[in-house]
Motif scaffolding. Structure first.
Motif, short mmCIF file in Angstrom:
data_model
loop_
_atom_site.label_atom_id
_atom_site.label_comp_id
_atom_site.label_asym_id
_atom_site.label_seq_id
_atom_site.Cartn_x
_atom_site.Cartn_y
_atom_site.Cartn_z
N ASP A 86 0.79 -1.19 0.09
CA ASP A 86 -0.05 0.08 0.00
C ASP A 86 0.91 1.30 -0.04
N THR A 132 10.53 -12.03 -2.48
CA THR A 132 8.97 -12.35 -2.27
C THR A 132 8.24 -13.11 -3.44
N ASP A 133 7.26 -13.88 -3.19
CA ASP A 133 6.49 -14.63 -4.03
C ASP A 133 5.73 -13.38 -5.00
N GLU A 134 5.76 -12.19 -4.69
CA GLU A 134 4.98 -11.38 -5.43
C GLU A 134 5.63 -10.95 -6.59
N CYS A 185 9.91 -15.93 -0.79
CA CYS A 185 8.93 -16.33 0.11
C CYS A 185 7.39 -15.52 -0.05
N SER A 186 6.50 -16.35 0.55
CA SER A 186 5.06 -16.10 0.79
C SER A 186 4.92 -15.28 2.01
N ASN A 187 3.84 -14.75 2.40
CA ASN A 187 3.64 -13.70 3.28
C ASN A 187 3.68 -14.32 4.79
N GLU A 196 1.01 -2.21 10.12
CA GLU A 196 0.60 -1.76 8.84
C GLU A 196 0.16 -3.01 8.19
N LYS A 197 0.65 -4.08 8.28
CA LYS A 197 0.45 -5.49 7.70
C LYS A 197 -0.89 -6.15 8.30
N LEU A 201 -2.19 -5.44 12.29
CA LEU A 201 -3.13 -4.56 12.00
C LEU A 201 -4.72 -4.73 12.55
N PRO A 213 -10.49 -3.30 8.72
CA PRO A 213 -11.04 -3.01 7.24
C PRO A 213 -10.32 -3.98 6.28
N TYR A 215 -10.38 -5.21 2.43
CA TYR A 215 -10.23 -4.94 1.14
C TYR A 215 -11.13 -5.59 0.15
N ARG A 222 -3.59 -15.43 0.31
CA ARG A 222 -2.17 -15.48 0.37
C ARG A 222 -1.83 -16.72 1.04
N HIS A 292 -5.00 -4.93 -6.99
CA HIS A 292 -4.86 -5.83 -5.82
C HIS A 292 -4.78 -7.25 -6.42
N TYR A 296 -1.88 -15.59 -4.38
CA TYR A 296 -0.49 -16.14 -4.24
C TYR A 296 -0.42 -17.53 -3.67
O1 DAU Z 1 3.62 -12.21 -0.42
C1 DAU Z 1 4.46 -11.74 0.29
C2 DAU Z 1 4.50 -10.31 0.70
O2 DAU Z 1 3.55 -10.13 1.55
C3 DAU Z 1 5.71 -9.46 1.04
O3 DAU Z 1 6.35 -9.38 0.06
C4 DAU Z 1 5.27 -8.41 1.60
O4 DAU Z 1 6.47 -7.28 2.01
C5 DAU Z 1 4.30 -8.20 2.39
O5 DAU Z 1 3.78 -6.96 2.90
C6 DAU Z 1 3.03 -9.08 2.29
O6 DAU Z 1 2.16 -8.43 1.27
P1 DAU Z 1 0.87 -8.45 1.22
O7 DAU Z 1 0.32 -7.26 0.21
O8 DAU Z 1 0.15 -9.63 0.76
O9 DAU Z 1 0.50 -8.10 2.76
P2 DAU Z 1 -0.61 -7.25 3.47
O10 DAU Z 1 -0.57 -7.65 4.85
O11 DAU Z 1 -0.42 -5.74 3.30
O12 DAU Z 1 -1.87 -7.61 2.91
C7 DAU Z 1 -2.43 -8.82 3.12
C8 DAU Z 1 -3.79 -9.31 2.27
O13 DAU Z 1 -4.54 -8.29 3.25
C9 DAU Z 1 -3.63 -8.51 1.10
O14 DAU Z 1 -4.72 -9.22 0.14
C10 DAU Z 1 -4.38 -7.15 1.24
C11 DAU Z 1 -5.42 -7.47 2.37
N1 DAU Z 1 -5.47 -6.34 3.39
C12 DAU Z 1 -4.43 -5.77 3.93
C13 DAU Z 1 -4.44 -4.50 4.75
C14 DAU Z 1 -3.39 -3.76 5.25
C15 DAU Z 1 -6.77 -5.87 3.83
O15 DAU Z 1 -7.92 -6.56 3.40
N2 DAU Z 1 -6.94 -4.83 4.74
C16 DAU Z 1 -5.97 -4.18 5.26
O16 DAU Z 1 -6.05 -3.13 5.92
#
Ligand code: DAU
Ligand code: NAD
Length: 355
Positions: A86, A132-134, A185-187, A196-197, A201, A213, A215, A222, A292, A296
């Protein structure tokens, strides 16, 4: 000793703590201390001569040259990065600067250092790049999980910057012979993750009685891995990985976001019931993340087959430990969740009214 970059961040700090529990080999930790870097995560190492902390940028060539000459590490493990998707959407520049340009300068410093080593030290030296897997992009519901040969198709400024760094690392091996290893690597989830992740969060907001929240439709998938399993995979690749190879690391644990958040809510209901009602009452669907990625999934058979690594933790055991850790360490969370963090919440969530 080994040089770890980004060791005051989530995975880097877990890696150093695990490393020094298991080894006596010292760690030189180079971290810029951005908003995501937190020396308090390493407070238990205060006074431990095996941990040497230096605040600085991986892109500062003169500093890295000095550190390599002074400490003569046998390996570099590169965690340092801007890591939040984000944030990369709101402001990509820092991602290009650290993940691409910074990795380039670190590789240049490593190459110069490595080339000047005596033959035996040169042969033993390793540059391990944590990725990362991304980089592989997004999967459809029936697609096979990502393997090490899946073509790169990054979709966010974050994943594009990590893909660029992976390509540079690969090229430094192919062109100059630098002994590199890459992990994708995955999440990750677990203690010390910046809130923030998704998982931290949700824990923080739920304990404050604030909206959770989600999304889009909450059905983005994941593949979750407990952080100490990722750290063990990195140690394994550093020890036994074949130079020039990449290794996918994952938990074989695909879950939609809504299931993750419901699990967190159920654990909080059990461990810290809220008199106002079940924590899931706070679930709030909000505007989706632009671009979005839908799904993964990591095929982690290569690292298992060739190096004998597999995850030790199940999602059930890992998420329980994680929620417990956050409840027991609310001071850590409250301290990191001040100042800049509040500005970030305003930037990221203000225009995401409930859908
Ligand atoms: O897959 C590996 C990756 O995982 C790493 O390379 C990144 O550094 C790491 O931040 C993470 O990325 P994501 O975007 O998957 O992680 P995040 O925790 O930001 O979000 C996980 C999922 O949750 C994603 O589908 C978005 C969703 N989300 C996230 C936030 C912050 C929400 O629905 N609401 C939220 O407020
Ligand atoms: P994080 O954001 O928690 O920590 C990053 C750390 O790097 C911070 O301590 C920060 O201060 C430091 N840093 C940032 N820019 C720097 C610079 N220019 N020079 C020196 N230090 C700098 O990140 P994380 O979640 O611990 O991720 C670590 C690495 O693992 C990243 O490379 C990330 O791409 C990768 N990764 C993360 C996940 C995940 O789920 N978190 C999964 C796969 C791969």
């Amino acid at each position: 000793m080994i040089l770890v970059t980004g060791g005051a961040g989530f995975i880097g700090a877990n890696f150093i703590l695990d490393w020094l529990r298991l080894h006596d080999e010292p760690v030189l930790n180079l971290d810029k201390l951005t908003y995501a870097g937190n020396p308090e995560s390493l407070a238990s190492l205060a006074g431990d001569a095996r941990h040497v902390f230096v605040q600085g940028d991986i892109g500062d060539r003169a500093l890295v040259d000095r550190l390599l000459a002074a400490h003569r590490p046998r390996a570099i493990v590169n965690f340092a990065a801007e890591s939040h998707v984000d944030r990369s959407i709101h402001g990509p520049e820092d991602f290009i600067q650290t993940n691409v340009v910074g990795t380039f300068h670190l590789l240049e410093a490593a190459r110069a250092w490595w080339m000047a080593l005596p033959a035996a030290e040169q042969a033993a030296f390793r540059f391990l790049h944590v990725s990362t897997d991304e980089v592989y992009g997004s999967l459809g519901p029936g697609d096979a999980p990502f393997t090490e040969t899946t073509p790169f198709a990054p979709n966010s400024p974050y994943s594009a910057s990590k893909a660029a760094s992976d390509h540079l690392v690969r090229a430094y091996h192919h062109t100059y012979g630098l002994p590199v290893l890459t992990t994708n690597c995955s999440n990750n989830y677990g203690p010390l993750q910046f809130p923030e992740k998704l998982i931290p969060l949700m824990i923080l907001n739920a304990t404050r009685g604030q909206p959770l929240p989600i999304y889009g439709d909450g059905m983005n998938v994941r593949d979750w891995l407990y952080v100490s399993d990722h750290c063990a995979a990195i140690r394994t690749v550093l020890d036994r990985g074949q130079v020039g190879e990449t290794y996918n690391v994952g938990g074989w644990n695909e879950m939609p976001n809504i299931a993750i958040v419901n699990t967190v809510c159920a654990l909080l209901d059990e461990m810290r019931p809220d008199p106002a009602g079940p924590h899931a009452r706070l679930l709030t669907y909000v505007k989706d993340r632009p671009g979005h990625d839908r799904r993964y999934a990591i095929d982690a058979r290569k690292i298992d087959r060739e190096l004998g690594w597999k995850p030790a933790e199940t999602f059930e055991s890992g998420i329980r430990k994680t929620v417990r850790w956050y409840l027991d360490n609310m001071q850590w969370v409250e301290r990191v969740a001040s100042g800049e963090y509040r500005n970030w919440l305003d930037r990221n969530y203000a225009d995401r009214s409930a859908t």
